[in-house]
Design a protein around this motif. Structure first.
Motif, short mmCIF file in Angstrom:
data_model
loop_
_atom_site.label_atom_id
_atom_site.label_comp_id
_atom_site.label_asym_id
_atom_site.label_seq_id
_atom_site.Cartn_x
_atom_site.Cartn_y
_atom_site.Cartn_z
N SER A 23 -37.84 9.12 -63.57
CA SER A 23 -36.49 8.60 -63.85
C SER A 23 -36.16 7.50 -62.86
N PHE A 24 -35.65 6.37 -63.39
CA PHE A 24 -35.17 5.27 -62.56
C PHE A 24 -33.65 5.29 -62.56
N ILE A 25 -33.05 5.46 -61.37
CA ILE A 25 -31.61 5.74 -61.26
C ILE A 25 -30.99 4.72 -60.31
N TRP A 26 -29.77 4.30 -60.64
CA TRP A 26 -28.99 3.51 -59.69
C TRP A 26 -27.68 4.22 -59.42
N ASP A 27 -27.30 4.17 -58.14
CA ASP A 27 -26.14 4.93 -57.66
C ASP A 27 -25.19 3.98 -56.94
N VAL A 28 -23.92 3.98 -57.34
CA VAL A 28 -22.89 3.15 -56.72
C VAL A 28 -21.97 4.05 -55.91
N VAL A 29 -21.70 3.63 -54.67
CA VAL A 29 -20.81 4.39 -53.79
C VAL A 29 -19.63 3.50 -53.43
N TYR A 30 -18.42 3.95 -53.74
CA TYR A 30 -17.19 3.25 -53.39
C TYR A 30 -16.56 3.95 -52.19
N LYS A 34 -51.41 22.01 -67.81
CA LYS A 34 -51.63 23.44 -67.97
C LYS A 34 -51.83 24.12 -66.62
N SER A 35 -51.74 25.43 -66.66
CA SER A 35 -51.91 26.24 -65.45
C SER A 35 -53.35 26.11 -64.93
N LYS A 36 -53.48 26.13 -63.59
CA LYS A 36 -54.77 26.09 -62.90
C LYS A 36 -55.56 24.81 -63.21
N THR A 37 -54.85 23.69 -63.27
CA THR A 37 -55.52 22.41 -63.53
C THR A 37 -54.99 21.36 -62.56
N LYS A 38 -55.81 20.30 -62.39
CA LYS A 38 -55.43 19.14 -61.58
C LYS A 38 -55.45 17.91 -62.48
N LYS A 39 -54.51 17.01 -62.25
CA LYS A 39 -54.43 15.83 -63.11
C LYS A 39 -53.77 14.68 -62.37
N GLU A 40 -54.20 13.49 -62.69
CA GLU A 40 -53.59 12.26 -62.15
C GLU A 40 -52.83 11.58 -63.27
N ILE A 41 -51.55 11.31 -63.03
CA ILE A 41 -50.67 10.69 -64.01
C ILE A 41 -50.33 9.28 -63.52
N ARG A 42 -50.49 8.29 -64.40
CA ARG A 42 -50.13 6.91 -64.08
C ARG A 42 -49.03 6.46 -65.03
N CYS A 43 -47.95 5.92 -64.45
CA CYS A 43 -46.78 5.50 -65.24
C CYS A 43 -46.40 4.08 -64.85
N GLU A 44 -46.15 3.24 -65.83
CA GLU A 44 -45.66 1.88 -65.61
C GLU A 44 -44.26 1.78 -66.21
N MET A 45 -43.31 1.42 -65.36
CA MET A 45 -41.91 1.36 -65.78
C MET A 45 -41.37 -0.04 -65.52
N LYS A 46 -40.96 -0.72 -66.58
CA LYS A 46 -40.45 -2.08 -66.45
C LYS A 46 -38.95 -2.08 -66.17
N ILE A 47 -38.56 -2.87 -65.18
CA ILE A 47 -37.15 -2.98 -64.82
C ILE A 47 -36.47 -3.96 -65.78
N PRO A 48 -35.32 -3.63 -66.33
CA PRO A 48 -34.64 -4.54 -67.26
C PRO A 48 -34.37 -5.91 -66.64
N VAL A 49 -34.42 -6.94 -67.47
CA VAL A 49 -34.22 -8.31 -66.98
C VAL A 49 -32.81 -8.51 -66.44
N ASP A 50 -31.82 -7.85 -67.04
CA ASP A 50 -30.43 -8.02 -66.62
C ASP A 50 -29.97 -6.88 -65.70
N HIS A 51 -30.90 -6.28 -64.97
CA HIS A 51 -30.54 -5.13 -64.14
C HIS A 51 -29.72 -5.56 -62.92
N ILE A 52 -28.89 -4.65 -62.45
CA ILE A 52 -27.99 -4.92 -61.32
C ILE A 52 -28.81 -4.99 -60.03
#
Length: 470
Positions: free
Chosen positions: A209-216, A238-256
């Motif tokens: 999850s990509f999250i942005w938090d604003v504090v006033y 699954k149980s009793k297994t090892k795994k490598e997960i690769r994730c690519e997440m693009k940041i929106p062009v108009d992101h704050i």
């Protein structure tokens, strides 16, 4: 019929994004269209930047308001100065040009949220007697370049978590998370790698999850605003297994953008990687992320050619198989030319040796040969020396003949190695024979003063003729 048909303000863009930063100049025009002759008291333009937060909290039957305000700068320029006598403008369209210089210093980027905002704008105001003031506004997009420790944001970040299972499952879970770097520009892609060791009896699903938090902040109180921008779920582990997960997440062009230099309002981003386990608390790893303007992010690459040499070469051409030195970025954007590589101008490197570019030396043309190109490169860049016409005493004869060939005989006369090998030299006078010792003096091959067991030679031994005369 009103006398003012239109009253507008416009500014000149500095780049393709239409943004401004600390120290930039803002130029533009104010256009005033009049349907008839009009008397004006004054006309001025203001440029200002302000931050405001405001929210209400209710406790029982009472309501409490929290608010705060910060002003970063305010500039004012009169286009029609104030005076005792009003200025009469004829009918038609009047165009006035203005110019401001944004102050230097740390100022936050533009932002608009639910409970606060950071706004930079231009405002033109026209004053007339017995009339309400006419005004025109135009908001400008400001991006801050005051980012501390910008170079350190290029390094990857690593986080891990270990959880012992209980109640409905047994065993433990280990997760190591690696993010390729810490700062990104809008439109770039984050690369996340998660190594998961599920040594428990439960199945689990990795999620990102990509999250942005604003504090006033106002009146000693805080208000949070949390938003999940993106969320990605991986395959079940699954149980009793090892795994490598690769994730690519693009940041929106108009992101704050990230805001960290405002004391009443802050915008922060973070990446949350967690394992969704049924009937158990989810182990998670939080990685802070900084969103910077385009061109300022550490991952931004420039394809500009630097100086007179090809891209990646410092001091001249190189045949090295190693990559060029990494460019160090500072707290400012890269400059053109050789400023992106500090120290390039301090070396006296020779120009590249091309077929149609003969070398230039201090001696006559064609006397000295060019040095081989493998002597110069991005990692071995010695200061070139002016070749001596007599070679160097520290080089062998073979290497001297390649780098420093002897000059032609008509131009230079090298010193003779022996008197008999040079018949062209003048014969010394017979009255002063050279290189001959006295005929009566014996040859001494040893230092007689160092012989401590024997006495010094007698006078008659050294000069027998004078001893016989006596």
């Amino acid at each position: 019929m009103p006398s003012i048909q239109s009253f507008t303000i416009a500014y000149d863009a500095l780049n393709e994004f239409g943004t401004f930063s600390e120290g930039d100049a803002i130029t533009g025009i104010v256009t005033l269209a009049l349907s008839k002759e009009t008397s004006v008291q004054s006309l001025f333009v203001k440029a200002k930047g302000d931050a405001d937060v405001h929210w209400s909290e209710r406790s029982g039957d009472r309501s409490h308001t929290c608010s705060a305000h910060r002003r970063y700068f305010k500039l004012k320029e009169f286009l029609i100065p104030e005076s005792a006598n009003e200025t009469v403008l004829p009918q038609g369209t009047h165009v006035y040009r203005f110019s401001f210089q944004i102050p230097s210093g740390s100022m936050p980027s533009s932002f608009r949220g639910t409970y606060g905002k950071i706004v930079y704008k231009l405002e033109a105001k026209l004053s007339r007697s017995w009339r309400m003031n006419s005004s025109a506004e135009r908001e400008i997009k400001f991006v801050s370049k005051a980012v501390p420790n910008l170079h350190s944001l290029m390094s990857p970040q690593v986080g891990s978590t270990n959880k012992e299972m209980s109640f409905f499952s047994k065993g433990h879970v280990q997760m190591d998370v690696t993010v390729d770097r810490r700062a990104y520009a809008p439109g770039e892609t984050m690369v996340i790698t998660a190594n998961i060791d599920n040594s428990s009896s439960s199945d689990m699903t990795p999620k990102f999850s990509f999250i942005w938090d604003v504090v006033y902040r106002a009146n000693g109180r805080t208000k949070h605003e949390n938003t999940v921008c993106q969320k990605v779920a991986g395959n079940c582990i699954k149980s009793k297994t090892k795994k490598e997960i690769r994730c690519e997440m693009k940041i929106p062009v108009d992101h704050i953008l990230t805001v960290q230099n405002c004391d009443i309002l802050s915008v922060e981003h973070h990446l949350k990687v967690y394992l969704d386990i049924i009937f158990a608390f989810d182990p998670e790893v939080l990685c802070p992320v900084v969103i910077l303007p385009p061109g300022l992010a550490p991952g931004y690459q420039s394809n500009k050619n630097l100086g007179p040499y090809p891209t990646g070469a410092i001091g001249g051409p190189s045949n090295s198989d190693f990559p060029p030195p990494a460019m160090s970025m500072g707290p400012y954007p890269p400059h053109s030319g050789s400023y992106e590589y500090p120290g390039v101008q301090s070396y006296s490197a020779p120009p590249p040796a091309y077929p149609n570019n003969p070398p230039v030396y201090g001696g006559p043309l064609g006397v000295y040969s060019s040095q081989p190109t493998h002597m110069f490169g991005g990692y071995n860049n010695p200061v070139p020396q002016v070749p001596s016409p007599y070679g160097t005493p520290f080089s062998s004869s073979s290497s001297s003949s390649v780098l420093h060939p002897p000059p032609p005989p008509p131009q230079f006369h090298p010193a003779p190695s022996a008197p008999e090998s040079q018949p062209s030299l003048p014969v010394p006078p017979p009255t002063a024979p050279a290189y001959n010792l006295l005929p009566s003096a014996p040859m001494m091959n040893s230092d007689f003063l160092s012989q401590s067991d024997e006495g010094p030679p007698s006078y008659s031994l050294l000069f027998p003729e004078k001893a016989d005369a006596k």
